[in-house]
Scaffold this motif. Structure first.
Motif, mmCIF file in Angstrom:
data_model
loop_
_atom_site.group_PDB
_atom_site.id
_atom_site.type_symbol
_atom_site.label_atom_id
_atom_site.label_comp_id
_atom_site.label_asym_id
_atom_site.label_seq_id
_atom_site.Cartn_x
_atom_site.Cartn_y
_atom_site.Cartn_z
ATOM 1 N N THR A 266 0.867 -1.139 -0.004
ATOM 2 C CA THR A 266 0.196 -0.052 -0.049
ATOM 3 C C THR A 266 0.962 1.171 -0.107
ATOM 4 O O THR A 266 1.808 1.297 0.618
ATOM 5 N N ILE A 267 0.642 2.216 -0.832
ATOM 6 C CA ILE A 267 1.241 3.366 -0.781
ATOM 7 C C ILE A 267 0.381 4.608 -0.047
ATOM 8 O O ILE A 267 -0.915 4.706 -0.870
ATOM 9 N N LYS A 268 0.237 4.975 0.872
ATOM 10 C CA LYS A 268 -0.594 5.842 1.395
ATOM 11 C C LYS A 268 -0.457 7.363 1.193
ATOM 12 O O LYS A 268 0.517 7.890 1.011
ATOM 13 N N GLY A 269 -1.736 8.149 1.215
ATOM 14 C CA GLY A 269 -1.814 9.537 1.064
ATOM 15 C C GLY A 269 -1.120 10.137 -0.251
ATOM 16 O O GLY A 269 -0.405 11.240 -0.302
ATOM 17 N N VAL A 270 -1.341 9.319 -1.500
ATOM 18 C CA VAL A 270 -0.951 9.921 -2.614
ATOM 19 C C VAL A 270 -2.010 11.011 -3.334
ATOM 20 O O VAL A 270 -3.267 10.867 -2.753
ATOM 21 N N PRO A 271 -1.732 11.785 -4.036
ATOM 22 C CA PRO A 271 -2.680 12.935 -4.541
ATOM 23 C C PRO A 271 -3.714 12.130 -5.314
ATOM 24 O O PRO A 271 -3.209 11.370 -6.116
ATOM 25 N N ASP A 272 -4.935 12.310 -5.159
ATOM 26 C CA ASP A 272 -6.146 11.778 -5.666
ATOM 27 C C ASP A 272 -6.276 12.589 -6.933
ATOM 28 O O ASP A 272 -7.295 13.617 -7.084
ATOM 29 N N GLU A 273 -5.475 12.379 -8.259
ATOM 30 C CA GLU A 273 -5.605 13.002 -9.340
ATOM 31 C C GLU A 273 -5.657 12.376 -10.631
ATOM 32 O O GLU A 273 -5.088 11.138 -10.147
ATOM 33 N N ILE A 321 10.589 -0.174 -5.419
ATOM 34 C CA ILE A 321 10.097 0.792 -6.223
ATOM 35 C C ILE A 321 9.035 1.922 -5.619
ATOM 36 O O ILE A 321 9.275 3.272 -6.050
ATOM 37 N N LEU A 322 8.053 1.338 -4.880
ATOM 38 C CA LEU A 322 7.415 2.422 -4.162
ATOM 39 C C LEU A 322 8.072 3.330 -3.239
ATOM 40 O O LEU A 322 7.614 4.536 -3.371
ATOM 41 N N THR A 323 9.069 2.903 -2.540
ATOM 42 C CA THR A 323 9.737 3.831 -1.764
ATOM 43 C C THR A 323 10.387 4.958 -2.500
ATOM 44 O O THR A 323 10.303 6.223 -2.063
ATOM 45 N N GLU A 324 10.880 4.592 -3.610
ATOM 46 C CA GLU A 324 11.208 5.640 -4.443
ATOM 47 C C GLU A 324 10.525 6.603 -4.972
ATOM 48 O O GLU A 324 10.690 7.816 -5.270
ATOM 49 N N LEU A 325 9.083 6.028 -5.413
ATOM 50 C CA LEU A 325 8.083 6.892 -5.767
ATOM 51 C C LEU A 325 7.690 7.899 -4.687
ATOM 52 O O LEU A 325 7.125 8.948 -5.231
ATOM 53 N N THR A 326 7.614 7.482 -3.483
ATOM 54 C CA THR A 326 7.036 8.841 -2.487
ATOM 55 C C THR A 326 7.699 10.052 -2.737
ATOM 56 O O THR A 326 7.062 10.929 -2.353
ATOM 57 N N SER A 327 8.938 10.007 -3.083
ATOM 58 C CA SER A 327 9.697 11.298 -3.092
ATOM 59 C C SER A 327 9.123 12.030 -4.374
ATOM 60 O O SER A 327 8.891 13.201 -4.129
ATOM 61 N N THR A 328 8.947 11.624 -5.576
ATOM 62 C CA THR A 328 8.440 12.296 -6.612
ATOM 63 C C THR A 328 6.941 12.461 -6.750
ATOM 64 O O THR A 328 6.354 13.475 -7.051
ATOM 65 N N GLU A 332 2.854 9.219 1.487
ATOM 66 C CA GLU A 332 3.061 9.492 2.980
ATOM 67 C C GLU A 332 3.947 8.314 3.296
ATOM 68 O O GLU A 332 5.340 8.417 3.873
ATOM 69 N N GLU A 333 3.511 6.942 3.149
ATOM 70 C CA GLU A 333 4.262 6.054 3.632
ATOM 71 C C GLU A 333 3.815 4.886 2.992
ATOM 72 O O GLU A 333 2.819 4.520 2.227
ATOM 73 N N ILE A 334 4.823 3.609 2.983
ATOM 74 C CA ILE A 334 4.694 2.532 2.242
ATOM 75 C C ILE A 334 4.161 1.385 3.375
ATOM 76 O O ILE A 334 4.777 1.347 4.472
ATOM 77 N N ASP A 335 3.174 0.529 3.176
ATOM 78 C CA ASP A 335 2.721 -0.267 3.984
ATOM 79 C C ASP A 335 2.734 -1.613 3.192
ATOM 80 O O ASP A 335 2.521 -1.644 1.886
ATOM 81 N N GLY A 336 3.309 -2.852 3.738
ATOM 82 C CA GLY A 336 3.287 -3.953 2.856
ATOM 83 C C GLY A 336 3.063 -5.260 3.785
ATOM 84 O O GLY A 336 3.461 -5.143 5.054
ATOM 85 N N ASP A 337 2.778 -6.356 3.239
ATOM 86 C CA ASP A 337 2.464 -7.603 4.062
ATOM 87 C C ASP A 337 2.844 -8.924 3.033
ATOM 88 O O ASP A 337 2.263 -8.913 1.960
ATOM 89 N N ASP A 338 3.754 -9.526 3.280
ATOM 90 C CA ASP A 338 3.944 -10.749 2.517
ATOM 91 C C ASP A 338 3.604 -12.198 3.180
ATOM 92 O O ASP A 338 3.862 -13.172 2.669
ATOM 93 N N LYS A 339 2.772 -11.899 4.171
ATOM 94 C CA LYS A 339 2.104 -13.144 4.985
ATOM 95 C C LYS A 339 0.801 -13.267 4.667
ATOM 96 O O LYS A 339 -0.106 -13.665 5.588
ATOM 97 N N ILE A 340 0.465 -13.092 3.374
ATOM 98 C CA ILE A 340 -0.783 -13.329 2.772
ATOM 99 C C ILE A 340 -1.216 -14.178 2.092
ATOM 100 O O ILE A 340 -0.295 -14.684 1.378
ATOM 101 N N VAL A 341 -2.653 -14.733 2.067
ATOM 102 C CA VAL A 341 -2.922 -15.838 0.681
ATOM 103 C C VAL A 341 -4.055 -15.324 0.098
ATOM 104 O O VAL A 341 -4.860 -14.580 0.719
ATOM 105 N N LYS A 342 -4.287 -15.720 -0.818
ATOM 106 C CA LYS A 342 -5.442 -15.487 -1.549
ATOM 107 C C LYS A 342 -6.539 -16.872 -1.742
ATOM 108 O O LYS A 342 -6.046 -18.138 -1.899
#
Ligand code: ADP
Ligand code: ASP
Ligand code: MG
Length: 412
Positions: A266-273, A321-328, A332-342
């Protein structure tokens, strides 16, 4: 006289004894007057062992070309041993690697697609009364480089050969006696299906049921190859993958698929445009990372949260890649979880039945399983849940939808 393509998976050729058993089985078909092409996988555990060796040499970025040279050796061992076992019991047989047949693929190492198959050598052998033994999972590109078709790719080799040679049937022999309502290793009450439609099998495979590689099902559907999944060890009819309408009203749900290979970011707080999804997912696509589910939250104060899932192997790269994107992009922040299943419910009968999703959500709620993401289509409902709930989710849904019962009993 029928032409049959048979594929034996890793466990079915896991020991020399089992290879001898396969040889006996092949002999029986030939004695029956059938022409037989046999596709084999590497002995069980061998592909993983080879991948492990590569990781010991270069953990981060081994050359994909050399990976393919390495892992194709597994199948080369089995074709030779099976051919010898056939000779020993008086059956004339000849083995071929993918490049010897000339299974021509594109250039994408480790996930190549078959473009063409030369059938000349195979036909000559069959006409001479020989059994043809072909190494699964591999091919060669137009530059002569060895390629592989992705994990589980021997299924696709078999179906592609059956399509190219217009075989009467493609039989996938494995360590279960057919396609079940869900993986019988997770739910022992799973029921074997006598038939499943291509559409449902495609959905089950794409949602994680590893009994058939998805591309093999695509191929079989496209070229109309009669495809059957059966046990290597027991007699039986197995499961026929079919185009036909069964004549009976479709059960609402035909099966439950699951995938353990998931991760979410998840990338949080990105401009909604306009263009924000493209700005986030463009770089992810450029890095050749496949995105599965995508969710964008409702905007608050002109910003939004953007969530998507990727294969677990791509999690670290996608996070970077997301971490790099937050600056441009300004996030606000990156959240992630790799202990999930579908976990997914699949069934063409869903089209004409309301309330499937709500029964699914109710069942999971009763078990205290929190749903992280949801995605639906006409013939499936998928949820992402925490890894620790996989077994509980599959079993409780299996029960809630009466999948252990008779086919007739689930019609409703
Ligand atoms: P092989 O080595 O023969 O290719 P795989 O391990 O690739 O065998 O596929 C067979 C396995 O698929 C079974 O042992 C079973 O655990 C798993 N599987 C997952 N979903 C299903 C399903 N719906 N029906 C049957 N088997 C399934
Ligand atoms: N040996 C390969 C694998 O383990 C291909 C296959 O078994 O289908 O993925
Ligand atoms: Mg397999």
């Amino acid at each position: 006289m029928a032409l049959i393509v048979q594929k034996y998976g890793g466990t079915s050729v896991g020991t020399v004894e089992k290879i001898k058993t396969v040889a006996e089985k092949v002999k029986r078909f030939q004695a029956n007057g059938d022409q037989v092409i046999v596709v084999v996988s590497a002995m069980s555990g061998e592909t993983n062992r080879l991948l492990g060796l590569a990781a010991e040499v270069d953990e981060t970025s081994p050359s994909p070309r050399e990976m393919d040279v390495l892992v194709t050796t597994g199948e080369q061992v089995t074709i030779a041993l099976l051919s010898m076992a056939l000779h020993k019991i008086g059956v004339d047989a000849r083995s071929y690697t993918g490049s010897q047949v000339r299974i021509l693929t594109d250039h994408s190492h480790m996930k190549a697609r078959i473009k063409r198959i030369d059938d000349e050598r195979i036909r000559k052998d069959l006409d001479a009364g020989r059994v043809v033994v072909v190494a699964g999972f591999q091919g060669v590109d137009t530059d002569g480089n060895i390629t592989t078709l992705g994990r589980g790719g021997s299924d696709t080799t078999a179906v592609a050969l059956a399509a190219a040679l217009k075989a009467d049937e493609c039989q996938i022999y494995t360590d279960v006696d057919g396609v079940y309502t869900t993986d019988p290793r997770v739910e022992p009450k799973a029921r074997k299906l006598d038939r499943i439609t291509f559409e449902e099998m495609l959905e089950m495979a794409s949602l994680g049921s590893k009994v058939l590689q998805i591309r093999s099902v695509e191929f079989a559907g496209k070229y109309n190859v009669p495809l059957r999944v059966l046990s290597s060890f027991e007699e039986g009819e197995g499961t026929l993958i079919t185009f036909e309408d069964t004549g009976v009203e479709q059960a609402k749900i035909s099966g439950i698929a699951f995938s353990r290979d998931e991760a979410k970011l998840t990338i949080k707080g990105v401009p909604d445009e306009p263009g924000v999804a493209y700005k986030i997912l463009g770089p992810i696509a450029d890095a050749n990372i496949e995105v599965d589910m995508i969710v964008q939250n409702i905007s608050k104060d002109g910003t939004t949260d953007f969530t998507f899932t990727v294969h677990r192997n791509d999690y670290e790269r996608a996070a970077a890649i997301l971490t790099e994107l937050t600056s441009t992009l300004g996030g606000e922040e990156i959240d992630g979880d790799d202990k999930i299943v579908k976990v997914s419910l699949v069934g063409v009968g869903m089209r004409s039945h309301a309330g499937i999703a709500s029964t699914m959500f109710e069942t999971l709620a009763r078990e205290g399983i929190n749903i992280r993401l949801i995605s639906t289509s006409e013939i499936k409902v998928s949820v992402v849940v925490d890894e620790k709930y996989l077994e509980l989710a599959v079993r409780s849904l299996h029960e809630a939808f009466n999948l252990a019962q008779d086919e007739v009993a689930t019609v409703g």
